[in-house]
Scaffold this motif. Sequence first.
Motif, short mmCIF file in Angstrom:
data_model
loop_
_atom_site.label_atom_id
_atom_site.label_comp_id
_atom_site.label_asym_id
_atom_site.label_seq_id
_atom_site.Cartn_x
_atom_site.Cartn_y
_atom_site.Cartn_z
N ASP A 42 13.01 -0.41 3.34
CA ASP A 42 14.20 -0.28 2.48
C ASP A 42 14.33 1.13 1.92
O ASP A 42 15.43 1.58 1.60
N ASN A 43 13.22 1.84 1.79
CA ASN A 43 13.23 3.22 1.32
C ASN A 43 13.45 4.11 2.56
O ASN A 43 12.53 4.73 3.09
N ARG A 44 14.69 4.17 3.01
CA ARG A 44 14.99 4.64 4.36
C ARG A 44 14.58 6.08 4.66
O ARG A 44 14.33 6.42 5.80
N TYR A 45 14.52 6.92 3.66
CA TYR A 45 14.14 8.31 3.91
C TYR A 45 12.66 8.55 3.65
O TYR A 45 12.20 9.69 3.64
N ASN A 46 11.91 7.46 3.44
CA ASN A 46 10.47 7.58 3.21
C ASN A 46 9.76 6.35 3.77
O ASN A 46 9.02 5.66 3.08
N SER A 47 10.05 6.07 5.05
CA SER A 47 9.46 4.89 5.68
C SER A 47 9.16 5.19 7.14
O SER A 47 10.06 5.49 7.93
N LYS A 48 7.88 5.10 7.51
CA LYS A 48 7.49 5.30 8.90
C LYS A 48 7.57 3.94 9.61
O LYS A 48 6.58 3.25 9.82
N ASP A 49 8.80 3.57 9.97
CA ASP A 49 9.05 2.25 10.53
C ASP A 49 9.32 2.35 12.03
O ASP A 49 8.87 3.29 12.69
N SER A 50 10.08 1.38 12.58
CA SER A 50 10.32 1.36 14.02
C SER A 50 10.93 2.66 14.53
O SER A 50 10.64 3.10 15.65
N ARG A 51 11.77 3.31 13.71
CA ARG A 51 12.43 4.54 14.14
C ARG A 51 11.45 5.65 14.48
O ARG A 51 11.71 6.47 15.38
N TYR A 52 10.35 5.69 13.76
CA TYR A 52 9.42 6.81 13.86
C TYR A 52 8.11 6.43 14.54
O TYR A 52 7.09 7.10 14.36
N ASN A 53 8.15 5.35 15.32
CA ASN A 53 6.99 4.95 16.11
C ASN A 53 7.38 4.73 17.57
O ASN A 53 6.71 3.98 18.29
N THR A 54 8.44 5.39 18.00
CA THR A 54 8.91 5.21 19.38
C THR A 54 7.98 5.86 20.41
O THR A 54 8.12 5.61 21.61
N GLU A 55 7.05 6.70 19.95
CA GLU A 55 6.09 7.32 20.87
C GLU A 55 4.83 6.47 21.03
O GLU A 55 3.94 6.83 21.79
N THR A 56 4.74 5.37 20.32
CA THR A 56 3.59 4.48 20.44
C THR A 56 3.76 3.61 21.69
O THR A 56 4.84 3.55 22.27
N PRO A 57 2.70 2.93 22.13
CA PRO A 57 2.78 2.14 23.37
C PRO A 57 3.92 1.13 23.41
O PRO A 57 4.49 0.89 24.48
N LEU A 58 4.29 0.55 22.26
CA LEU A 58 5.34 -0.47 22.25
C LEU A 58 6.69 0.10 21.81
O LEU A 58 7.61 -0.66 21.51
N LYS A 59 6.80 1.42 21.77
CA LYS A 59 8.08 2.10 21.53
C LYS A 59 8.71 1.76 20.17
O LYS A 59 9.93 1.79 20.02
N PRO A 117 0.78 -1.23 0.00
CA PRO A 117 0.00 0.00 0.00
C PRO A 117 0.82 1.28 0.00
O PRO A 117 0.24 2.37 -0.10
N SER A 118 2.15 1.19 0.14
CA SER A 118 2.95 2.41 0.26
C SER A 118 4.29 2.26 -0.46
O SER A 118 4.59 1.21 -1.03
N GLN A 119 5.10 3.32 -0.40
CA GLN A 119 6.40 3.34 -1.07
C GLN A 119 7.55 3.01 -0.12
O GLN A 119 8.71 3.11 -0.50
N SER A 120 7.26 2.57 1.08
CA SER A 120 8.29 2.44 2.11
C SER A 120 9.30 1.33 1.84
O SER A 120 10.37 1.32 2.45
N MET A 121 8.96 0.38 0.96
CA MET A 121 9.89 -0.72 0.69
C MET A 121 10.53 -0.63 -0.70
O MET A 121 11.15 -1.58 -1.16
N GLU A 122 10.36 0.50 -1.39
CA GLU A 122 11.01 0.64 -2.69
C GLU A 122 12.53 0.67 -2.51
O GLU A 122 13.03 1.15 -1.50
N GLN A 123 13.27 0.12 -3.44
CA GLN A 123 12.86 -0.46 -4.71
C GLN A 123 12.64 -1.98 -4.63
O GLN A 123 12.31 -2.61 -5.63
N THR A 124 12.76 -2.54 -3.45
CA THR A 124 12.51 -3.97 -3.31
C THR A 124 11.07 -4.29 -3.68
O THR A 124 10.79 -5.24 -4.43
#
Length: 248
Positions: free
Chosen positions: A191-208, A56-63
């Motif tokens: 894999d699209n490291r500058y356009n991926s809302k992954d673990s790095r950018y969810n540290t404020e969620t309940p599971l950090k 659904p998103s571009q976060s894993m491009e180009q894989t």
Amino acid sequence: MTEDTRTTRDERATSETPSRRRSVLLFLRDLLVIFVVAVLVSFLIKTFLIRSFFIPSQSMEQTLVQDDRIIVNQLVPELAAIERGDVVVFKDPGGWLPARVEEEQPPVVAAVDWFLAFVGLSAPDSNDHLVKRVIGLPGDTVVCCNALGQMTVNGVPLDEPYVALPPGETKVSRDDFEVVVPEDSLWVMGDNRYNSKDSRYNTETPLKGFVPTDNVVGRAVVVSWPISHWTFLDNYPEVFAGVDEGAE
């Protein structure tokens, strides 16, 4: 033609009509049985073995490119362990995805979509799942970035050929971080490291930002559609060589 001959022919035609009708009914019955068995087998395969999702998103491009379809092995992690480098599909751990309003569908479209989802040919819940690459397993120390802009796992620098970076950028993460992955959890990144809302950018969620292994639906093994993107998905074991020794 004698009357006896006509009578015999009429009797034969009369006797053949029920026989022909019975053959047609038997044929239709066999088709129905085959259809029901095929649906049940498809359902069992979708439920326990493999399943289709779309990206659904571009976060894993180009894989993986947005709107690609992937086949997911659901035996992971139930019967096969998750490994670093695996591309996994997982349910939202909480707070990663925005609330989604269900769209109204015409009854016929909704029924067809339900049936295709039932047999595993459609994935209407793809927007409720995420696809990322596993970087850290339980107990791993994941740090970014070293002097060369690389990420390290348990002190071992990673040379990651699957990462897509903006032109001229060599640092594999815009933001520095250091985490220790807790028990029964994963650290995942796109894999699209500058356009991926992954673990790095969810540290404020309940599971950090960590993903419980119980949330993993399975490991993506192949891009199935479009045909021009068809490929097996590698987990690059050479990238993570020596990481286990670094943890000791």
